[in-house]
Enzyme design. Structure first.
Site, PDB file in Angstrom:
ATOM      1  N   ASP A 145       0.816  -1.212   0.000  1.00 24.62           N
ATOM      2  CA  ASP A 145       0.000   0.000   0.000  1.00 24.62           C
ATOM      3  C   ASP A 145       0.846   1.256   0.000  1.00 24.62           C
ATOM      4  O   ASP A 145       2.055   1.214   0.177  1.00 24.62           O
ATOM      5  CB  ASP A 145      -0.974   0.016   1.187  1.00 24.62           C
ATOM      6  N   ASP A 192      -7.967  -3.399  14.276  1.00 23.64           N
ATOM      7  CA  ASP A 192      -9.355  -3.662  13.870  1.00 23.64           C
ATOM      8  C   ASP A 192      -9.451  -4.843  12.908  1.00 23.64           C
ATOM      9  O   ASP A 192     -10.500  -5.104  12.339  1.00 23.64           O
ATOM     10  CB  ASP A 192      -9.979  -2.412  13.245  1.00 23.64           C
ATOM     11  N   HIS A 237      -7.605  -5.208  10.082  1.00 18.79           N
ATOM     12  CA  HIS A 237      -7.299  -4.923   8.678  1.00 18.79           C
ATOM     13  C   HIS A 237      -5.933  -5.492   8.284  1.00 18.79           C
ATOM     14  O   HIS A 237      -5.044  -5.633   9.120  1.00 18.79           O
ATOM     15  CB  HIS A 237      -7.402  -3.424   8.366  1.00 18.79           C
TER      16      HIS A 237
END
Length: 185
Positions: free
Chosen positions: A11, A80, A82
């Site tokens: 990313d 969370d 991800h």
């Protein structure tokens, strides 16, 4: 030697200069690529400032495919659940795409942005891209990851915990410290 290794980063933030300290481009060159003998043309990182994010993501996926896919995906898991910037949502993602970051990711990462505002968007490999990797290694450390690790390993496979999809990968290995594994006992 890394002369024959080709890398694809998972990313990159959108809207920050490539040479900013928190750009994954700069981070990877400073902390890894400049320390090894990798050929610059073998380093692939999404362009978070591309004028056409859809075209940039398609280009990235085509380049991954041109190398026969990803042999080894190495990543972490967020508090969370991800992986990469595949945030909790109502559906699993497919290929690379531009994503709006969740408030929890913005809150967690904003401590690294003291000179410019924390970006609210990123480009990331999708879950489909990650799941096509031949082998996946995921690392989680610290008690802030314990709930996500529990949900990833013992919970249902759900896009509300994107990392839970790894339960369906034929060759995924997860490395944990005791704090991250605390809720698995």
């Amino acid at each position: 030697s890394f002369k024959n290794v080709v890398t694809f980063n998972m990313d990159e933030y959108c809207g920050i200069p490539r040479d900013h300290a928190q750009s994954y481009y700069t981070f990877m060159w400073t902390n890894f690529f400049n320390q090894i003998d990798i050929l610059p043309e073998n380093v692939n990182i999404l362009n978070g400032n591309a004028p056409d994010p859809i075209a940039e993501c398609a280009r990235y996926e085509a380049k991954i495919a041109s190398y026969g896919g990803i042999d080894l995906f190495l990543g972490g898991v967020g508090p969370d659940g991800h992986i990469a910037f595949n945030e909790p949502s109502d559906k699993f993602t497919g290929e690379s795409f531009k994503v709006a970051l969740t408030q929890s990711t913005i809150d967690a990462n904003s401590i690294y942005f003291d000179d410019i505002p924390m970006p609210h968007y990123a480009m990331t490999m999708g879950i489909g891209s990650i799941m096509r990797s031949k082998k996946i290694i995921l690392i989680a450390t610290g008690d802030k990851k314990a709930e996500a690790v529990r949900d990833m390993v013992k919970g249902p496979v759900t896009p509300h915990c994107p990392a839970s999809i790894l339960q369906q990968h034929p060759d995924a290995v997860i490395f944990l410290d005791e704090a991250a594994a605390a809720l698995l006992k």
